[in-house]
Design a protein around this motif. Structure first.
Motif, PDB file in Angstrom:
ATOM      1  N   GLU A   1       0.142   6.091  -6.608  1.00 39.34           N
ATOM      2  CA  GLU A   1      -0.555   6.056  -7.599  1.00 39.34           C
ATOM      3  C   GLU A   1      -1.939   7.200  -7.568  1.00 39.34           C
ATOM      4  O   GLU A   1      -2.017   7.602  -6.448  1.00 39.34           O
ATOM      5  CB  GLU A   1      -1.170   4.723  -7.937  1.00 39.34           C
ATOM      6  CG  GLU A   1      -0.278   3.458  -7.823  1.00 39.34           C
ATOM      7  CD  GLU A   1       0.534   3.595  -9.124  1.00 39.34           C
ATOM      8  OE1 GLU A   1       0.029   4.064 -10.263  1.00 39.34           O
ATOM      9  OE2 GLU A   1       1.532   3.349  -9.215  1.00 39.34           O
TER      10      GLU A   1
ATOM     11  N   LEU B   1      -4.060   0.806  -7.665  1.00 40.86           N
ATOM     12  CA  LEU B   1      -2.780  -0.028  -8.153  1.00 40.86           C
ATOM     13  C   LEU B   1      -3.242  -1.588  -8.298  1.00 40.86           C
ATOM     14  O   LEU B   1      -4.045  -1.897  -7.441  1.00 40.86           O
ATOM     15  CB  LEU B   1      -1.774   0.133  -6.967  1.00 40.86           C
ATOM     16  CG  LEU B   1      -0.571  -0.866  -7.195  1.00 40.86           C
ATOM     17  CD1 LEU B   1       0.274  -0.452  -8.267  1.00 40.86           C
ATOM     18  CD2 LEU B   1       0.451  -0.756  -5.726  1.00 40.86           C
TER      19      LEU B   1
ATOM     20  N   THR C   1      -5.732   2.528   1.641  1.00 40.01           N
ATOM     21  CA  THR C   1      -6.354   1.992   0.620  1.00 40.01           C
ATOM     22  C   THR C   1      -7.243   1.001   1.209  1.00 40.01           C
ATOM     23  O   THR C   1      -7.170   0.631   2.340  1.00 40.01           O
ATOM     24  CB  THR C   1      -5.269   1.257  -0.185  1.00 40.01           C
ATOM     25  OG1 THR C   1      -4.774   0.114   0.657  1.00 40.01           O
ATOM     26  CG2 THR C   1      -4.095   2.031  -0.582  1.00 40.01           C
TER      27      THR C   1
ATOM     28  N   CYS D   1      -7.774  -2.727  -0.064  1.00 33.39           N
ATOM     29  CA  CYS D   1      -7.217  -3.550  -1.249  1.00 33.39           C
ATOM     30  C   CYS D   1      -7.614  -4.888  -0.755  1.00 33.39           C
ATOM     31  O   CYS D   1      -8.228  -5.341   0.184  1.00 33.39           O
ATOM     32  CB  CYS D   1      -5.700  -3.270  -0.771  1.00 33.39           C
ATOM     33  SG  CYS D   1      -5.287  -3.804   0.816  1.00 33.39           S
TER      34      CYS D   1
ATOM     35  N   CYS E   1       0.694  -1.216   0.190  1.00 31.02           N
ATOM     36  CA  CYS E   1      -0.185   0.123  -0.130  1.00 31.02           C
ATOM     37  C   CYS E   1       0.839   1.170  -0.160  1.00 31.02           C
ATOM     38  O   CYS E   1       0.440   2.185  -0.557  1.00 31.02           O
ATOM     39  CB  CYS E   1      -0.880  -0.252   1.029  1.00 31.02           C
ATOM     40  SG  CYS E   1      -2.170  -1.414   1.094  1.00 31.02           S
TER      41      CYS E   1
ATOM     42  N   THR F   1       3.453   1.680  -1.744  1.00 30.72           N
ATOM     43  CA  THR F   1       3.538   1.978  -3.226  1.00 30.72           C
ATOM     44  C   THR F   1       2.283   2.619  -4.022  1.00 30.72           C
ATOM     45  O   THR F   1       2.260   3.519  -4.753  1.00 30.72           O
ATOM     46  CB  THR F   1       3.951   0.861  -3.957  1.00 30.72           C
ATOM     47  OG1 THR F   1       5.047   0.340  -3.463  1.00 30.72           O
ATOM     48  CG2 THR F   1       4.230   0.870  -5.700  1.00 30.72           C
ATOM     49  N   ALA F   2       1.083   1.890  -3.429  1.00 35.05           N
ATOM     50  CA  ALA F   2      -0.264   2.512  -4.021  1.00 35.05           C
ATOM     51  C   ALA F   2      -0.384   3.876  -3.802  1.00 35.05           C
ATOM     52  O   ALA F   2      -1.164   4.489  -4.419  1.00 35.05           O
ATOM     53  CB  ALA F   2      -1.368   1.418  -3.148  1.00 35.05           C
TER      54      ALA F   2
ATOM     55  N   ASP G   1       6.837  -8.391 -10.941  1.00 29.94           N
ATOM     56  CA  ASP G   1       7.050  -7.101 -10.813  1.00 29.94           C
ATOM     57  C   ASP G   1       8.147  -6.414 -10.281  1.00 29.94           C
ATOM     58  O   ASP G   1       8.366  -7.048  -9.039  1.00 29.94           O
ATOM     59  CB  ASP G   1       5.768  -6.356 -10.180  1.00 29.94           C
ATOM     60  CG  ASP G   1       5.605  -4.992 -10.258  1.00 29.94           C
ATOM     61  OD1 ASP G   1       4.283  -4.704 -10.503  1.00 29.94           O
ATOM     62  OD2 ASP G   1       6.480  -4.302 -10.309  1.00 29.94           O
TER      63      ASP G   1
END
Length: 834
Positions: free
Chosen positions: A83, A87, A128, A130, A77, A79-80, A95
């Motif tokens: 965005e 994501l 998030t 997710c 999250c 990294t999310a 990845d």
């Protein structure tokens, strides 16, 4: 900690998160329900309402994890948050951002992640919603949209929760204020007011005056009601009077116009105070501004309503899709690249179980399920491999165990792709078409039976017509032979009878040639010739045959139009069409023949058009025309519209047979009373006039003495005639009945025979095969072929060998053998290969 924003943004983001006062709070049913719904909608084992704090991620709700927080260093999250909205990580091992993450590399680690951002109203990402899985997978567009919608509902729930917290804080403040009110009532200057025992406002009311801007005269008595909203004034006065009359506390809400003209909502609370005698001394009341609270409550109600509506819509949409898939009569299956079912409807599962004896479930591998049935496993693998390889197609096949019920299925395969366009599997819609296949098979069987019936009818017509014509010819031959046997015949009569026999035999040979041409079994002698020149040469004969009352015109192109075909058959076809036109005009009218180059062969009688260069020869008459119901039959053998004895019905059959064998076709157009046009199409050949064959020089007569011929003929009568005729021509000969015997004689005495004269159609090795063997083993021996019905030559050609057609005359036999003897006079030459 993994950085998610620059420092200034991170401070503001953390402030936005702190505003909700939700970190490290207890589990709440509303958030738990949203996590469960996300797991079910996306069909994943893990779903999390995830809030990114300082150095950690904390779970307000989770399904499938069992913990309430994890370090931010291993977070998807984190990294999310980089965005904009969403994501999606179909396979974390593929990845570069996550392939070394311990959560991914661990045994049974995470492989799939999809997260929709939770954004505060001012646009800061605080976490998030997710979903995760231990295997790579994809989300449909509908599932991604649903996950975003649920993330919006999480934010709505957070806003609702914040409003409730703030309301509770406000209520707590009100309670504290009430406690302080009694202690400081005399010092308070605000919206505290008092009324007389009868309920009228009297005296100075500084709080009310400051709130409404009314003066003493304005609010005295019931003048205060003029500051109340018109829609609320009368209900307020009525409720107030009732409370005064009953001497009970008064509670109400109404809108009051503030001194600046703004309407605000107030909560009213008034209680009577009593003297020692129990009589009301006065009413003490307070106006509390609850405008913001009521708006927050209304917003909360709206948010709850929207949440319920969206939740209901999502459930209804999912239910509708599920019902459509389940209720359809199609078998619906979805598989990943490893042949595992991602989805399968009940109809498909029932059918699979019925034909294979085992029931599939989502997650099962179809190949593993059929491991004990290798033949059916391979059949399923073959058709699915094509789809999983990226091919989209529709196919029909038969599947199922024979002991159960093998059925025919029509299968439509499509590629399944993720949001990035990468293939992650395939899906299939299947229908049972067994009944349709059986009906088609029955139709084909019926059509074949009809064709066989038509063949029998054609054979009946053929044999009857041939018998009729040959009986006429045999009558002439037999009668002439009987007359020749009579004594005292003059030489003049003997000559007439012999000429009649010869002419009749020629007519019989032509009839046989027409039959073979119709059957497309006659080996044509293909030559390169100019169509225009051939038409000019045949014009005189055609004019004679059509008569003086037919006006004949021949139009040929200025430039040569070459074709490669049997020239005699071409001339015969033109004559047959000319005579057919003469009879259609009853011997009087105009007959026009024209030739020219055309591009392409048009579609004729259901055959597709053919590209290329062709020569078209049109034959047009002014006759009575052909009825529409007879146009499709005119090329049938023995079909004729002429009277009995006026035609055999083989003329047009010869024409179409010649056209087909030459690589062309013939088209007919006609209207009753307006004449008929036949157009003969032949492939055009490119050649210079210098390339045309030059006239063959006459070969001088050579006696056959010293030349030995090996005659190979399985018919003893024909073989005896051939050896006798060769003896009359001065040749030595020997007769054998098959190719094996001929090869044995050549092997035992290779210098004895100079020419092999062989029939084409024989039992065992045919004449062409024998000729090829002789050419290979004995190159100095000449080979001549003869045939009356050579389907081998019709299909494959004569391979460069001289061919003598049956029936042949002694003159024709002598001519071909003189060529063979000519080779013997040149001892250094060998018979060339074609």
């Amino acid at each position: 900690m993994t950085p998610v924003r620059p420092a200034l943004d991170e401070d503001r983001r953390l402030a936005a998160l702190a505003r909700y006062r939700v970190l490290d709070t207890a589990r709440e049913q509303g958030f738990d329900d949203l996590a469960v719904l996300a797991s079910e909608v996306c069909d994943t084992p893990i779903a999390v309402v995830n809030l990114i704090a300082d150095g950690r991620q904390w779970f307000k709700a989770e399904v499938g994890l069992g913990v309430d927080s994890t370090p931010l260093e291993t977070s998807f999250c984190g990294t999310a948050l980089l965005e904009d909205e969403f994501l999606l990580v179909p396979d974390a091992t593929q990845d570069a951002r996550f392939d070394c993450n311990p959560l991914v590399t661990a045994d049974g680690g995470l492989r799939f992640y999809a997260g929709a951002l939770l954004k505060s109203p001012d646009g800061f990402p605080i976490g998030t919603l997710c979903v995760l899985d231990h295997k790579p997978r994809a989300l449909s567009e509908r599932q991604q949209r649903a996950l975003r919608m649920l993330a919006n509902q999480v934010m709505a729930q957070l806003e609702l929760r914040l409003a409730l917290v703030e309301r509770e804080e406000a209520n707590a403040e009100l309670r504290a204020s009430a406690a302080r009110f009694h202690a400081a009532v005399d010092a308070v200057q605000g919206i505290v007011w008092t009324n007389s025992p009868s309920g009228e406002m009297v005296g100075e009311q500084p709080g009310w005056a400051a709130l409404t801007g009314q003066g003493h005269k304005d609010y005295s008595g019931y003048g205060w009601a003029r500051a109340v909203h018109p829609d609320d004034a009368e209900p307020t006065v009525q409720a107030w009077n009732a409370a005064v009359a009953e001497q009970r506390p008064f509670a109400f809400e109404h809108r009051v116009r503030r001194h600046d003209g703004a309407w605000r909502r107030f909560s009213i609370r008034a209680i009577p105070t009593f003297d020692e005698g129990g009589a009301i001394r006065e009413w003490v009341g307070v106006h509390t501004d609850v405008t913001d609270l009521r708006e927050a409550e209304e917003q909360l109600r709206r948010l709850n309503g929207q949440l319920e509506e969206r939740f209901s819509e999502a459930l209804a949409e999912r239910q509708l899709l599920a019902e459509l898939v389940e209720r359809t009569d199609a078998f619906v299956q979805v598989a990943d690249l490893e042949f595992r079912w991602l989805a399968i409807n009940r109809a498909a599962a029932d059918e699979f179980e019925r034909i294979y004896g085992t029931r599939p479930l989502v997650g099962h591998c179809m190949l593993d399920l059929l491991a004990d049935q290798p033949e059916h496993q391979q059949a399923v693998k073959d058709v699915w491999s094509r789809a999983l390889g990226g091919d989209e197609f529709t196919a029909t096949g038969q599947f199922g165990a024979p002991g159960r019920d093998r059925r025919f299925y029509e299968m439509k395969f499509n590629v399944l792709r993720d949001s990035d366009g990468r293939q992650i599997g395939a899906y299939q819609f299947v229908y049972d078409v067994t009944k349709r296949v059986q009906e088609q098979a029955a139709l084909a069987e019926a059509q074949e039976a009809l064709r066989q019936s038509q063949k029998l009818e054609a054979i009946g017509q053929l044999t009857g017509g041939v018998a009729h014509d040959f009986n006429n010819l045999l009558t002439v031959i037999r009668g002439s032979v009987d007359l020749l046997r009579r004594g005292n015949l003059s030489e003049d009569k003997r000559g007439r009878y012999l000429d009649a026999i010869g002419d009749t035999a020629e007519r019989a040979a032509k009839l046989t040639g027409q039959l073979l041409s119709f059957a497309r079994r006659q080996a044509l002698s293909a030559d390169l010739f100019d169509v225009g020149m051939s038409l000019q040469e045949v014009a005189t004969m055609l004019q004679t045959m059509t008569g003086s009352r037919v006006q004949l015109s021949i139009e040929v192109p200025l430039s040569p139009c070459f074709v490669v075909a049997d020239r005699s058959q071409f001339d015969t076809a033109i004559v047959n069409m000319g005579i057919n036109a003469r009879d259609a005009m009853a011997g009087e009218g105009r007959l026009s023949i024209a030739a020219g180059a055309v591009s392409g062969l048009p579609a004729i009688r259901g055959h597709a058009a053919v590209a290329g260069d062709f020569v078209a020869v049109t034959v047009t008459d002014t006759g009575e025309g052909i009825p529409a119901d007879q146009l499709d039959r005119i090329f049938e053998p023995f079909f004729t519209t002429k009277g009995v004895g006026q035609g055999t019905g083989l003329g047009l059959s010869q024409v179409i047979g010649f056209a087909k064998q030459s690589g062309g076709d013939i088209r007919v157009s006609s209207s009753p009373g307006e004449g008929t046009t036949f157009t003969l199409y032949l492939p055009r050949a490119q050649a210079d006039e210098a390339a045309l064959p030059s006239p063959v020089e006459e070969i001088s007569s050579i006696h056959g003495g010293g030349v030995c011929v090996l005659v190979v003929e399985d018919n003893q009568d024909v073989g005896g005639f051939a050896t006798g005729a060769l003896a009359e021509l001065g040749y030595d000969s020997m007769l054998v009945a098959d190719a094996a015997s001929a090869l044995e004689l050549l092997r035992d005495d290779p210098d004895r025979f100079h020419v092999v004269f062989t029939d084409v159609v024989m039992p065992g090795m045919n004449g062409v095969e024998l000729a090829q063997e002789v050419r290979r083993l004995h190159p100095r021996v000449a080979v001549l072929l003869t045939s009356g019905y050579s389907h081998v030559l019709a299909q494959n050609g004569n391979h460069g060998f001289e061919l003598l057609h049956k029936p042949y005359s002694i003159e024709q036999l002598s001519r071909v053998f003189r060529k063979a003897v000519q080779w013997r006079l040149e001892p250094e030459r060998t018979i060339p290969a074609p």
